[in-house]
Design an enzyme around this catalytic site. Structure first.
Site, PDB file in Angstrom:
ATOM      1  N   HIS A  62      48.733  32.076 -50.408  1.00 11.41           N
ATOM      2  CA  HIS A  62      48.549  33.671 -50.333  1.00 11.41           C
ATOM      3  C   HIS A  62      49.261  34.149 -50.878  1.00 11.41           C
ATOM      4  CE1 HIS A  62      47.143  31.795 -46.416  1.00 11.41           C
ATOM      5  NE2 HIS A  62      47.763  30.855 -46.239  1.00 11.41           N
ATOM      6  N   PHE A  63      48.328  35.560 -51.261  1.00 14.55           N
ATOM      7  CA  PHE A  63      49.416  36.239 -52.382  1.00 14.55           C
ATOM      8  C   PHE A  63      49.324  37.828 -51.682  1.00 14.55           C
ATOM      9  CE2 PHE A  63      48.187  34.012 -56.745  1.00 14.55           C
ATOM     10  CZ  PHE A  63      49.101  32.767 -56.282  1.00 14.55           C
ATOM     11  N   ARG A  64      48.591  37.954 -50.127  1.00 18.12           N
ATOM     12  CA  ARG A  64      48.728  38.757 -49.270  1.00 18.12           C
ATOM     13  C   ARG A  64      48.104  40.364 -50.291  1.00 18.12           C
ATOM     14  NH1 ARG A  64      50.114  35.389 -45.316  1.00 18.12           N
ATOM     15  NH2 ARG A  64      52.201  34.723 -45.547  1.00 18.12           N
ATOM     16  N   ASN A  94      43.249  36.016 -45.568  1.00 11.12           N
ATOM     17  CA  ASN A  94      43.734  36.618 -44.433  1.00 11.12           C
ATOM     18  C   ASN A  94      44.451  38.082 -44.856  1.00 11.12           C
ATOM     19  OD1 ASN A  94      46.013  35.021 -45.369  1.00 11.12           O
ATOM     20  ND2 ASN A  94      46.877  34.494 -43.368  1.00 11.12           N
ATOM     21  N   ASP A 151      41.018  30.717 -43.278  1.00  7.32           N
ATOM     22  CA  ASP A 151      42.205  30.295 -43.197  1.00  7.32           C
ATOM     23  C   ASP A 151      43.460  31.015 -42.767  1.00  7.32           C
ATOM     24  OD1 ASP A 151      44.689  28.097 -43.636  1.00  7.32           O
ATOM     25  OD2 ASP A 151      45.222  29.599 -45.383  1.00  7.32           O
ATOM     26  N   HIS A 231      45.374  21.554 -44.882  1.00  3.20           N
ATOM     27  CA  HIS A 231      46.924  21.133 -44.495  1.00  3.20           C
ATOM     28  C   HIS A 231      46.552  20.183 -43.711  1.00  3.20           C
ATOM     29  CE1 HIS A 231      45.288  24.898 -42.760  1.00  3.20           C
ATOM     30  NE2 HIS A 231      46.227  25.366 -43.672  1.00  3.20           N
ATOM     31  N   ASN A 277      51.769  26.636 -39.548  1.00  2.00           N
ATOM     32  CA  ASN A 277      51.254  26.328 -39.158  1.00  2.00           C
ATOM     33  C   ASN A 277      49.621  24.922 -40.027  1.00  2.00           C
ATOM     34  OD1 ASN A 277      51.830  27.821 -37.264  1.00  2.00           O
ATOM     35  ND2 ASN A 277      50.014  29.107 -37.653  1.00  2.00           N
ATOM     36  N   ASP A 304      49.383  26.079 -49.748  1.00  2.00           N
ATOM     37  CA  ASP A 304      49.654  26.520 -48.559  1.00  2.00           C
ATOM     38  C   ASP A 304      51.051  27.615 -48.489  1.00  2.00           C
ATOM     39  OD1 ASP A 304      48.779  28.063 -45.909  1.00  2.00           O
ATOM     40  OD2 ASP A 304      49.828  26.480 -44.742  1.00  2.00           O
ATOM     41  N   HIS A 308      56.496  35.085 -46.907  1.00  3.90           N
ATOM     42  CA  HIS A 308      57.055  36.029 -45.946  1.00  3.90           C
ATOM     43  C   HIS A 308      58.512  36.479 -46.028  1.00  3.90           C
ATOM     44  CE1 HIS A 308      53.922  34.851 -42.937  1.00  3.90           C
ATOM     45  NE2 HIS A 308      53.962  33.463 -43.094  1.00  3.90           N
TER      46      HIS A 308
HETATM   47  O1  DOR Z   1      52.123  28.206 -41.620  1.00  3.69           O
HETATM   48  C1  DOR Z   1      51.098  28.398 -41.713  1.00  3.69           C
HETATM   49  N1  DOR Z   1      50.926  29.890 -42.470  1.00  3.69           N
HETATM   50  N2  DOR Z   1      49.944  28.450 -42.019  1.00  3.69           N
HETATM   51  C2  DOR Z   1      48.024  29.027 -42.155  1.00  3.69           C
HETATM   52  O2  DOR Z   1      47.650  28.432 -42.683  1.00  3.69           O
HETATM   53  C3  DOR Z   1      48.421  30.843 -42.928  1.00  3.69           C
HETATM   54  C4  DOR Z   1      49.291  31.068 -43.231  1.00  3.69           C
HETATM   55  C5  DOR Z   1      50.623  32.399 -43.369  1.00  3.69           C
HETATM   56  O3  DOR Z   1      49.328  33.449 -43.805  1.00  3.69           O
HETATM   57  O4  DOR Z   1      51.898  33.180 -43.317  1.00  3.69           O
HETATM   58 ZN    ZN Z   2      47.183  28.938 -45.454  1.00  4.80          ZN
END
Ligand code: DOR
Ligand code: ZN
Length: 422
Positions: A62-64, A94, A151, A231, A277, A304, A308
């Protein structure tokens, strides 16, 4: 031309390693064998203490970017990847907005092209990741989507998923699934077990994951799609995948380093840094995952990588976002937890971190052969280091401060050094 001398060279396709020199010319491997330094090379790397392997491939990051770049962006994410030995990553969709349209997809792909590593992008299965209507998968594939995934959010409408799989099968792209049925979950990110009980929380039980994996194995069976279970964390889910494989379903499973390293007890020590998750589960689950890696039920190790901010992770356990970063500790956790403990050989680990993930996406990388892409990682498996000073914008990792084995010395992508340790 680069000459890499005397390393333990891993041939992922043959499943063997041997001492050899490797010559890179342009963006290709020009030769593997015995080569003298005759002064004609631009660069000579002494790899006597090192493993020389195909550049690592992470199918789950996830590079946001766009929209949440205070957590990470494509440049910092790619820098973290290169520092971790990765030369190819697949970005999850996402972001903000989500990658359900060509414009956002092209933004990610174009920005990724300038990073020095291969940054691929997945697009969403459903419009807005709302699970109600399918995206224009054909158009997104044509615009460069490497695969499809919602995802972060499970797809609860089985019929919609069936249609998505039929599309994916037709387009010959993988569809990757986040498997947790929310009807069983009160608080996500924490396993519903002993640790949750101590904290007075009703968490996320394994049935949430097991039941959805079982459903999706059967939808995959009926559609013939190439499906990747993301995962995987539970013993029941693993057994479902094992059965599906026996039935000839085109299914793969990925596991994260945190799920094969930690259990739900970690949340008592690390708090929100052990919230993700699906959650960390029991020792019995963890052992089953390791067994799954050994017997081939689990094909792929993926991080994954979920950055954050410190402020977000400082929130109370039930409020903080789920996820941890992983790119800069993944290889070392694989070595420390799997190879050093005798569960996998170094070659097996490299197969699960390069060749198998490359194959899922039909990529030519992940191989160590004359003529193959000059994407390589060179690391010392015996050298310890402390996990700190991350290239990622984020630092949300329970492994920060851990002493790990397996230090990356060079990451080479398309014949160019994209990371070099001090
Ligand atoms: O813990 C998680 N964080 N699981 C995911 O599938 C998504 C991810 C996120 O985008 O932060
Ligand atoms: Zn993920």
């Amino acid at each position: 031309m680069i000459l890499i001398q005397g390393g333990r060279v891993i041939d992922t396709e043959k499943g063997e390693e041997k001492r050899a020199d490797v010559v890179l010319e342009g963006d290709r491997i020009a030769g593997i064998g015995r080569y003298e330094d005759d002064g004609s090379y631009d660069r000579v790397i002494d790899a006597a203490d090192c493993v020389v392997a195909p550049g690592l491939v992470d199918v789950h990051v996830h590079f946001r970017d766009p929209g949440l770049t205070y957590k990470e962006d494509i440049n910092t994410g790619a820098a973290a990847a290169a520092a971790g030995g990765f030369t190819t990553v697949v970005c999850m969709a996402n972001t903000k907005p989500v990658v359900d349209n060509e414009e956002t997809l092209k933004y990610v792909i174009e920005k990724g092209k300038k990073t020095g590593i291969h940054v691929l992008a997945a697009a969403t299965v459903s419009v807005g990741m709302k699970g109600q209507a399918l995206t224009d998968m054909a158009a997104l594939k044509k615009a460069g989507a490497s695969g499809f995934t919602d995802d972060g959010i499970p797809l609860m409408n089985g019929e919609l998923l069936r249609q998505a799989m039929e599309q994916a099968a037709m387009l010959d792209v993988p569809i990757s699934l986040h498997e947790e049925d929310p009807c069983f979950i009160e608080n996500n990110g924490i396993h519903h077990g002993r640790a949750a009980e101590k904290l007075g929380i009703y968490g996320s039980p394994a049935i949430a994951e097991d039941s959805l994996i079982a459903r999706d194995c059967m939808i995959a069976f009926h559609t013939g799609a190439k499906v990747n279970i993301q995962h995987i964390s539970s013993r029941g889910g693993l057994e479902a995948v094992r059965l599906a494989k026996k039935m000839g379903v085109r299914i793969t499973a990925e596991v994260t380093p945190h799920h094969f390293t930690l259990t739900d007890e970690a949340v008592l020590q690390y708090g929100t840094l052990a919230k993700m998750n699906p959650p960390l589960r029991t020792e019995q689950d963890r052992q089953a995952l390791i067994q799954g890696l050994q017997d081939g039920t689990i094909d792929i190790i993926a991080t994954d990588h979920a950055p954050h901010s410190t402020e977000e992770k400082a929130a109370p356990l039930t409020k903080a976002p789920s996820g941890i970063i992983g790119l800069e500790t993944s290889l070392a956790l694989g070595i420390t937890q799997l190879v050093e403990k005798g569960y996998l050989t170094m070659t097996d680990l490299m197969i699960k971190m390069s060749l198998n993930p490359a194959r899922l996406y039909g990529l030519q990388c992940g191989r160590m052969a004359k003529g193959a892409e000059a994407d390589l990682v060179i690391f010392n498996p015996d050298e310890s280091f402390v996990a700190e000073g991350f290239r990622s914008k984020a630092a949300n990792s329970p492994f920060a401060g851990w002493q790990l084995k397996g230090k990356v010395h060079y990451t080479i992508c398309q014949g160019k050094v994209v990371y070099e340790s001090q």
